[in-house]
Structure formats: structure tokens, C-alpha cells
Design a protein around this motif. Sequence first.
Motif, PDB file in Angstrom:
ATOM      1  N   MET A   1       0.848  -1.176   0.000  1.00  0.00           N
ATOM      2  CA  MET A   1       0.000   0.000   0.000  1.00  0.00           C
ATOM      3  C   MET A   1       0.891   1.235   0.000  1.00  0.00           C
ATOM      4  O   MET A   1       1.831   1.317   0.777  1.00  0.00           O
ATOM      5  CB  MET A   1      -0.882  -0.016   1.249  1.00  0.00           C
ATOM      6  N   PRO A   2       0.637   2.195  -0.871  1.00  0.00           N
ATOM      7  CA  PRO A   2       1.482   3.386  -0.961  1.00  0.00           C
ATOM      8  C   PRO A   2       1.343   4.324   0.248  1.00  0.00           C
ATOM      9  O   PRO A   2       0.281   4.412   0.849  1.00  0.00           O
ATOM     10  CB  PRO A   2       1.000   4.085  -2.218  1.00  0.00           C
ATOM     11  N   ALA A   3       2.432   5.008   0.546  1.00  0.00           N
ATOM     12  CA  ALA A   3       2.440   6.045   1.589  1.00  0.00           C
ATOM     13  C   ALA A   3       3.365   7.155   1.125  1.00  0.00           C
ATOM     14  O   ALA A   3       4.333   6.904   0.407  1.00  0.00           O
ATOM     15  CB  ALA A   3       2.921   5.472   2.914  1.00  0.00           C
ATOM     16  N   THR A   4       3.062   8.383   1.514  1.00  0.00           N
ATOM     17  CA  THR A   4       3.905   9.517   1.140  1.00  0.00           C
ATOM     18  C   THR A   4       4.137  10.428   2.337  1.00  0.00           C
ATOM     19  O   THR A   4       3.308  10.519   3.236  1.00  0.00           O
ATOM     20  CB  THR A   4       3.262  10.364   0.026  1.00  0.00           C
ATOM     21  N   LEU A   5       5.293  11.075   2.327  1.00  0.00           N
ATOM     22  CA  LEU A   5       5.625  12.123   3.288  1.00  0.00           C
ATOM     23  C   LEU A   5       5.803  13.407   2.495  1.00  0.00           C
ATOM     24  O   LEU A   5       6.623  13.464   1.581  1.00  0.00           O
ATOM     25  CB  LEU A   5       6.931  11.812   4.018  1.00  0.00           C
ATOM     26  N   GLN A   6       5.056  14.432   2.846  1.00  0.00           N
ATOM     27  CA  GLN A   6       5.176  15.727   2.185  1.00  0.00           C
ATOM     28  C   GLN A   6       5.783  16.711   3.177  1.00  0.00           C
ATOM     29  O   GLN A   6       5.152  17.047   4.185  1.00  0.00           O
ATOM     30  CB  GLN A   6       3.805  16.220   1.732  1.00  0.00           C
ATOM     31  N   PRO A   7       7.018  17.174   2.946  1.00  0.00           N
ATOM     32  CA  PRO A   7       7.628  18.133   3.877  1.00  0.00           C
ATOM     33  C   PRO A   7       6.813  19.425   3.935  1.00  0.00           C
ATOM     34  O   PRO A   7       6.398  19.945   2.907  1.00  0.00           O
ATOM     35  CB  PRO A   7       9.000  18.404   3.286  1.00  0.00           C
ATOM     36  N   ILE A   8       6.575  19.914   5.155  1.00  0.00           N
ATOM     37  CA  ILE A   8       5.874  21.194   5.299  1.00  0.00           C
ATOM     38  C   ILE A   8       6.708  22.217   6.062  1.00  0.00           C
ATOM     39  O   ILE A   8       6.422  23.400   5.997  1.00  0.00           O
ATOM     40  CB  ILE A   8       4.472  21.033   5.946  1.00  0.00           C
ATOM     41  N   VAL A   9       7.732  21.751   6.793  1.00  0.00           N
ATOM     42  CA  VAL A   9       8.656  22.670   7.475  1.00  0.00           C
ATOM     43  C   VAL A   9      10.074  22.174   7.215  1.00  0.00           C
ATOM     44  O   VAL A   9      10.392  21.016   7.462  1.00  0.00           O
ATOM     45  CB  VAL A   9       8.394  22.729   8.998  1.00  0.00           C
ATOM     46  N   ILE A  10      10.919  23.065   6.705  1.00  0.00           N
ATOM     47  CA  ILE A  10      12.315  22.735   6.434  1.00  0.00           C
ATOM     48  C   ILE A  10      13.179  23.750   7.172  1.00  0.00           C
ATOM     49  O   ILE A  10      12.985  24.950   7.036  1.00  0.00           O
ATOM     50  CB  ILE A  10      12.613  22.761   4.927  1.00  0.00           C
ATOM     51  N   VAL A  11      14.106  23.236   7.982  1.00  0.00           N
ATOM     52  CA  VAL A  11      14.995  24.095   8.767  1.00  0.00           C
ATOM     53  C   VAL A  11      16.434  23.699   8.441  1.00  0.00           C
ATOM     54  O   VAL A  11      16.786  22.525   8.532  1.00  0.00           O
ATOM     55  CB  VAL A  11      14.728  23.941  10.282  1.00  0.00           C
ATOM     56  N   PRO A  32      -6.842   9.951  -2.736  1.00  0.00           N
ATOM     57  CA  PRO A  32      -7.535   9.509  -1.522  1.00  0.00           C
ATOM     58  C   PRO A  32      -6.575   8.747  -0.601  1.00  0.00           C
ATOM     59  O   PRO A  32      -5.601   8.156  -1.061  1.00  0.00           O
ATOM     60  CB  PRO A  32      -8.639   8.588  -2.049  1.00  0.00           C
ATOM     61  N   TYR A  33      -6.860   8.760   0.693  1.00  0.00           N
ATOM     62  CA  TYR A  33      -5.991   8.090   1.648  1.00  0.00           C
ATOM     63  C   TYR A  33      -6.824   7.471   2.772  1.00  0.00           C
ATOM     64  O   TYR A  33      -7.955   7.874   3.015  1.00  0.00           O
ATOM     65  CB  TYR A  33      -4.950   9.053   2.216  1.00  0.00           C
ATOM     66  N   ALA A  34      -6.239   6.472   3.455  1.00  0.00           N
ATOM     67  CA  ALA A  34      -6.903   5.811   4.583  1.00  0.00           C
ATOM     68  C   ALA A  34      -6.489   6.438   5.904  1.00  0.00           C
ATOM     69  O   ALA A  34      -7.253   6.454   6.858  1.00  0.00           O
ATOM     70  CB  ALA A  34      -6.585   4.314   4.587  1.00  0.00           C
ATOM     71  N   ILE A  35      -5.243   6.912   5.982  1.00  0.00           N
ATOM     72  CA  ILE A  35      -4.781   7.604   7.190  1.00  0.00           C
ATOM     73  C   ILE A  35      -4.035   8.865   6.789  1.00  0.00           C
ATOM     74  O   ILE A  35      -3.486   8.959   5.696  1.00  0.00           O
ATOM     75  CB  ILE A  35      -3.859   6.733   8.075  1.00  0.00           C
ATOM     76  N   ALA A  36      -4.025   9.825   7.689  1.00  0.00           N
ATOM     77  CA  ALA A  36      -3.230  11.041   7.527  1.00  0.00           C
ATOM     78  C   ALA A  36      -2.774  11.475   8.910  1.00  0.00           C
ATOM     79  O   ALA A  36      -3.478  11.259   9.901  1.00  0.00           O
ATOM     80  CB  ALA A  36      -4.049  12.145   6.875  1.00  0.00           C
ATOM     81  N   CYS A  37      -1.585  12.055   8.970  1.00  0.00           N
ATOM     82  CA  CYS A  37      -1.087  12.542  10.254  1.00  0.00           C
ATOM     83  C   CYS A  37       0.011  13.562  10.003  1.00  0.00           C
ATOM     84  O   CYS A  37       0.479  13.739   8.882  1.00  0.00           O
ATOM     85  CB  CYS A  37      -0.559  11.397  11.114  1.00  0.00           C
ATOM     86  N   VAL A  38       0.420  14.209  11.060  1.00  0.00           N
ATOM     87  CA  VAL A  38       1.575  15.107  11.039  1.00  0.00           C
ATOM     88  C   VAL A  38       2.716  14.349  11.708  1.00  0.00           C
ATOM     89  O   VAL A  38       2.538  13.737  12.757  1.00  0.00           O
ATOM     90  CB  VAL A  38       1.271  16.417  11.798  1.00  0.00           C
ATOM     91  N   VAL A  39       3.884  14.373  11.075  1.00  0.00           N
ATOM     92  CA  VAL A  39       5.075  13.718  11.615  1.00  0.00           C
ATOM     93  C   VAL A  39       6.097  14.806  11.913  1.00  0.00           C
ATOM     94  O   VAL A  39       6.416  15.624  11.044  1.00  0.00           O
ATOM     95  CB  VAL A  39       5.663  12.711  10.608  1.00  0.00           C
ATOM     96  N   VAL A  40       6.602  14.824  13.148  1.00  0.00           N
ATOM     97  CA  VAL A  40       7.571  15.832  13.585  1.00  0.00           C
ATOM     98  C   VAL A  40       8.863  15.126  14.001  1.00  0.00           C
ATOM     99  O   VAL A  40       8.830  14.156  14.761  1.00  0.00           O
ATOM    100  CB  VAL A  40       7.016  16.647  14.774  1.00  0.00           C
ATOM    101  N   ARG A  41       9.988  15.613  13.482  1.00  0.00           N
ATOM    102  CA  ARG A  41      11.288  15.048  13.876  1.00  0.00           C
ATOM    103  C   ARG A  41      11.596  15.467  15.311  1.00  0.00           C
ATOM    104  O   ARG A  41      11.638  16.652  15.627  1.00  0.00           O
ATOM    105  CB  ARG A  41      12.386  15.555  12.948  1.00  0.00           C
ATOM    106  N   VAL A  42      11.817  14.480  16.180  1.00  0.00           N
ATOM    107  CA  VAL A  42      12.194  14.738  17.575  1.00  0.00           C
ATOM    108  C   VAL A  42      13.714  14.677  17.702  1.00  0.00           C
ATOM    109  O   VAL A  42      14.324  15.463  18.414  1.00  0.00           O
ATOM    110  CB  VAL A  42      11.529  13.710  18.520  1.00  0.00           C
ATOM    111  N   SER A  43      14.321  13.710  17.017  1.00  0.00           N
ATOM    112  CA  SER A  43      15.777  13.563  16.977  1.00  0.00           C
ATOM    113  C   SER A  43      16.127  12.943  15.627  1.00  0.00           C
ATOM    114  O   SER A  43      15.251  12.722  14.793  1.00  0.00           O
ATOM    115  CB  SER A  43      16.269  12.669  18.121  1.00  0.00           C
TER     116      SER A  43
END
Length: 94
Positions: A1-11, A32-43
Amino acid sequence: MPATLQPIVIVGGQACTWIARSGPDHAKYGDPYAIACVVVRVSDTTARVEALTAGGNSARALLALREVLRGVGFSAVEWERREAGTCRAVRVSL
């Protein structure tokens, strides 16, 4: 099943926050997608998942998301699980 990450903040030239999507008919932003979330780099190796929304086929979609996160170098994911008025921290190795 496909998944994508779209960068929204670049530092400093490196993505630190993404919108993640996964689903059976998902291949690119806008599909269309089955799940969506925000992913934040902690380390360098840990990501935090926030604002997860899931629908049908979410178990397979989560497995695809897991693979995408591994592919960009994360080895662990953490989030807060809220259920029946309680909140607990969860950490999972990828």
C-alpha cells in the motif's frame, strides 16, 4: 500500500515536519488516503506522530507509513494515546 511524506517545514535544509498519508489508492498528494497525520522530527532517529486520522484499511496503511518512516532514517515513533479519558505515552521501534 502506498504512503507519502510531504515536507511542510524545512529548517537548515532538512525537513523537520511532514504531512504523511497512506491508503490503497494513494500515490501522490491529492489522492484519496486511509490515514493522515503530522510527523515531527524529535531527533535524528525518532519521530513524533500527531493528529492521526484513520479510516478503512488503516492497519495496512499504518504498515506502509512505518516503511516510509524507516526509509527516511527513523527507527522509533512516539505518540500520545487518548482513550476513555486517559492519556498515555507510546513509543514503538520501527
